[in-house]
Every structure is written in structure tokens, then in C-alpha cells.
Design an enzyme around this catalytic site. Structure first.
Site, PDB file in Angstrom:
ATOM      1  N   TYR A  90       1.089  -1.254   0.057  1.00 54.69           N
ATOM      2  CA  TYR A  90      -0.045   0.052   0.074  1.00 54.69           C
ATOM      3  C   TYR A  90       0.874   1.250   0.285  1.00 54.69           C
ATOM      4  O   TYR A  90       0.441   2.379  -0.400  1.00 54.69           O
ATOM      5  CB  TYR A  90      -0.911   0.094   1.222  1.00 54.69           C
ATOM      6  CG  TYR A  90      -2.002  -0.892   1.088  1.00 54.69           C
ATOM      7  CD1 TYR A  90      -3.405  -0.511   0.935  1.00 54.69           C
ATOM      8  CD2 TYR A  90      -1.845  -2.195   1.625  1.00 54.69           C
ATOM      9  CE1 TYR A  90      -4.579  -1.327   1.046  1.00 54.69           C
ATOM     10  CE2 TYR A  90      -2.901  -3.189   1.921  1.00 54.69           C
ATOM     11  CZ  TYR A  90      -4.144  -2.678   1.364  1.00 54.69           C
ATOM     12  OH  TYR A  90      -5.315  -3.754   1.386  1.00 54.69           O
ATOM     13  N   GLU A 161      -3.025  -7.150  -2.569  1.00 56.87           N
ATOM     14  CA  GLU A 161      -4.031  -6.226  -2.025  1.00 56.87           C
ATOM     15  C   GLU A 161      -3.238  -4.722  -2.176  1.00 56.87           C
ATOM     16  O   GLU A 161      -2.155  -4.590  -2.342  1.00 56.87           O
ATOM     17  CB  GLU A 161      -3.979  -6.118  -0.397  1.00 56.87           C
ATOM     18  CG  GLU A 161      -4.985  -7.330  -0.026  1.00 56.87           C
ATOM     19  CD  GLU A 161      -5.188  -6.961   1.554  1.00 56.87           C
ATOM     20  OE1 GLU A 161      -4.993  -5.967   2.321  1.00 56.87           O
ATOM     21  OE2 GLU A 161      -5.612  -8.080   2.240  1.00 56.87           O
ATOM     22  N   TRP A 208      -7.956  -3.735  -3.065  1.00 55.43           N
ATOM     23  CA  TRP A 208      -8.833  -3.847  -1.738  1.00 55.43           C
ATOM     24  C   TRP A 208      -9.495  -2.693  -1.672  1.00 55.43           C
ATOM     25  O   TRP A 208      -9.189  -1.500  -1.318  1.00 55.43           O
ATOM     26  CB  TRP A 208      -7.793  -4.044  -0.659  1.00 55.43           C
ATOM     27  CG  TRP A 208      -8.583  -4.510   0.753  1.00 55.43           C
ATOM     28  CD1 TRP A 208      -8.821  -3.496   1.616  1.00 55.43           C
ATOM     29  CD2 TRP A 208      -8.969  -5.573   1.087  1.00 55.43           C
ATOM     30  NE1 TRP A 208      -9.527  -4.216   2.653  1.00 55.43           N
ATOM     31  CE2 TRP A 208      -9.549  -5.445   2.337  1.00 55.43           C
ATOM     32  CE3 TRP A 208      -8.991  -6.888   0.333  1.00 55.43           C
ATOM     33  CZ2 TRP A 208     -10.091  -6.695   2.860  1.00 55.43           C
ATOM     34  CZ3 TRP A 208      -9.483  -7.931   1.021  1.00 55.43           C
ATOM     35  CH2 TRP A 208     -10.036  -7.870   2.376  1.00 55.43           C
ATOM     36  N   GLU A 215     -13.278  -3.653   8.652  1.00 55.66           N
ATOM     37  CA  GLU A 215     -11.930  -3.671   8.671  1.00 55.66           C
ATOM     38  C   GLU A 215     -11.468  -3.859  10.002  1.00 55.66           C
ATOM     39  O   GLU A 215     -11.018  -2.905  10.725  1.00 55.66           O
ATOM     40  CB  GLU A 215     -11.614  -2.282   8.014  1.00 55.66           C
ATOM     41  CG  GLU A 215     -12.069  -1.921   6.618  1.00 55.66           C
ATOM     42  CD  GLU A 215     -10.935  -3.044   5.480  1.00 55.66           C
ATOM     43  OE1 GLU A 215     -10.118  -3.431   6.151  1.00 55.66           O
ATOM     44  OE2 GLU A 215     -11.255  -3.264   4.494  1.00 55.66           O
ATOM     45  N   PHE A 224     -12.722   0.910   2.100  1.00 53.89           N
ATOM     46  CA  PHE A 224     -11.905   0.836   1.171  1.00 53.89           C
ATOM     47  C   PHE A 224     -12.464   0.276  -0.139  1.00 53.89           C
ATOM     48  O   PHE A 224     -11.826   0.461  -1.220  1.00 53.89           O
ATOM     49  CB  PHE A 224     -11.020  -0.559   1.663  1.00 53.89           C
ATOM     50  CG  PHE A 224      -9.616  -0.105   2.275  1.00 53.89           C
ATOM     51  CD1 PHE A 224      -8.547   0.367   1.896  1.00 53.89           C
ATOM     52  CD2 PHE A 224      -9.668  -0.429   3.488  1.00 53.89           C
ATOM     53  CE1 PHE A 224      -7.301   0.454   2.343  1.00 53.89           C
ATOM     54  CE2 PHE A 224      -8.582   0.078   4.355  1.00 53.89           C
ATOM     55  CZ  PHE A 224      -7.643   0.419   3.867  1.00 53.89           C
TER      56      PHE A 224
END
Length: 271
Positions: A90, A161, A208, A215, A224
Site C-alpha cells: 500500500y 492487496e 482492496w 476492517e 476501502f
């Protein structure tokens, strides 16, 4: 099980690792080595035993007897037992050497004698998201993917992700017209494409996530999803966000430019 899956079912079995990319806070040798150590303690801690039969040397040097050892036979059993590597990727963060200063030993970085920070000279490494420490740094995808591909050669990589978080308590219009998420995804996909053009063996990319969900410790306070879910309605009404429409267009190769223009207009309106 791996042999059965591959030989009889044509399947593959791999491992997914949550990682961030570490950039040296400064160009000093100390911080460059700090970034390298931090990566060992977060990524290679899990992957090196599977591919090379042992923990990374940086961990051995620091943790010594606190790390278990493997016999020669165990090392042979461990090696090359993953058909692919999945990365939950991320963000990126700066790494600063803290060998001679206090380190937070409750973190991966602290155990690597590294201090992690999102700020350098008063400037953040990237834009904020709802989750602290998850900065918007799309350009970090390229070095991260190339590093994994080069270290664990001949092993396909999946970005399992990648996504952008919003707080749930902003207005519904802002949640639906999610310009920041659209720009986030576009930036990350762009840099991932560059890594592929430079030779990275990337087999898939997964956003994701499809819909807002529960979450972890954040529950329903963080979103998300490409699709907005109205948790206050019995039927849990689902509405495609601007990012969903862009992503669909990107995947099908149709009208992606128009939605990009729409996002840019939204960005100008917000500024």
C-alpha cells in the site's frame, strides 16, 4: 499437498506478505543500510527461509541466538516451496538509522535498529489516508516489485492487496465521488505497469476491496470499497463509486480518459 495441487490439478500454492517499501531518510550510508535492514525484518524474515533455507543475514547479525537455526536437512526441505509471492503493498516510509539512539522495539523497524517516519524536512512522503502510516506513494511500487522479483528470481509476483481508505464519517457525496481513491489507483497501476515493462514478472493486481466491509479493529469506520455500502439500510444498498467506474473502464479499455478528466475536475473543485 503442493505436489498434488501442481501435478494433478494444475494449481499453485504461494504465500502472501504484507510489506511497505522503505526509502532512506537521507543519502547517508547509515540510512541506506537502515532501509535495507528494515526490509529484511518485514519482508525477508518470512520469504528467505522459504526460498533460501535460512533467515536473512541482517536478522542473524542483530538477533543472533534469538533466531532458531535449521539443520542442513531442514534447509533443503524449506527451499523453493512457494509457486508465487503475493504482496499486500500500500505504501512507503522513510527509514533512519537508530543504532546509536533509542529504538522502538515493539515494531519491525525498531528490532532492525531503524526509526521509521513519514516526514523529511517537514514534507510528508505522500498524501494521507484514513489509516495512519498508509501514505499515498505510487512511485514506491516500482522499486518494491523490482526488488522482490530480483531477490526471489523466477517466482511470479501478485499484488494481492492495494487500495485507498476513507473515513466513514465524511459526507455521502464525498464517499461516492472518491476522487482520491481514483487517483490513488491510477497512480499505482501506472507505476506497476512501468515495473512490468522493465521486466518484472507480475501476474495479477487486486484492489482492496470490491465493497466496503468490516476492517479489522476499525470496523465500519473505514472504507476501502470500490462500491459504497449503506450499512444503515436493511438491504445494505451498494452503489458504485467513481473509482469503480474508472476501474471498470480501465479493465475494459473503454472511456478511461473521460473518467480521468472527471477526476481531475473533482480535484480542482476540491482545491
Amino acid at each position: 499437498m503442493r505436489v498434488l495441487s501442481k501435478a494433478k490439478q494444475g494449481g499453485s500454492i504461494g504465500i502472501v506478505i504484507a510489506m511497505k517499501w522503505y526509502e532512506p531518510l537521507t543519502n547517508t550510508t547509515e540510512d541506506i543500510l537502515a532501509a535495507r535492514r528494515a526490509q529484511s525484518f518485514e519482508l525477508e524474515w518470512f520469504l528467505d527461509p522459504i526460498f533460501f533455507g535460512d533467515y536473512p543475514s541482517h536478522m542473524r547479525e542483530i538477533l543472533r541466538s534469538n533466531l532458531p537455526t535449521f539443520t542442513s536437512e531442514e534447509k533443503k526441505l524449506l527451499q523453493y516451496k512457494s509457486d508465487f509471492i503475493g504482496l499486500n503493498l500500500y505504501t512507503a516510509i522513510y527509514a533512519k538509522d537508530c543504532i546509536h539512539s533509542p529504538c522502538d522495539l515493539s515494531t519491525y523497524e525498531g528490532n532492525a535498529l531503524v526509526f521509521a517516519t513519514g516526514e523529511r524536512d517537514g514534507v510528508m512522503i505522500g498524501g494521507d489516508t484514513a489509516l495512519g502510516g498508509f501514505y499515498v506513494v505510487p512511485q514506491a511500487v516500482e522499486p518494491a516489485i523490482m526488488y522482490v522479483n530480483q531477490r526471489y528470481k523466477d517466482t511470479p509476483v501478485y499484488v494481492s492487496e492495494n487500495g485507498y481508505s476513507q473515513w466513514s464519517d465524511v459526507g455521502r457525496e464525498e464517499l461516492i465521488n472518491d476522487v482520491e481513491r481514483l487517483n490513488y489507483l491510477q497512480g499505482y497501476v501506472t507505476h506497476l505497469s512501468r515495473a512490468i515493462r522493465n521486466g518484472a514478472d507480475v501476474r495479477g493486481y487486486f484492489v482492496w476491496t470490491l465493497m466496503d466491509n468490516f476492517e479489522w479493529t476499525f470496523g465500519y469506520t473505514v472504507r476501502f470499497g470500490l462500491y459504497h455500502v449503506d450499512f444503515d439500510t436493511p438491504e445494505r444498498t451498494r452503489t458504485p463509486r467513481m473509482s469503480a467506474r474508472w476501474y471498470r473502464s480501465f479493465l475494459t479499455g473503454s472511456s478511461a480518459g473521460a473518467l480521468t478528466d472527471e477526476a481531475q475536475q473533482g480535484r480542482r473543485a476540491d482545491s
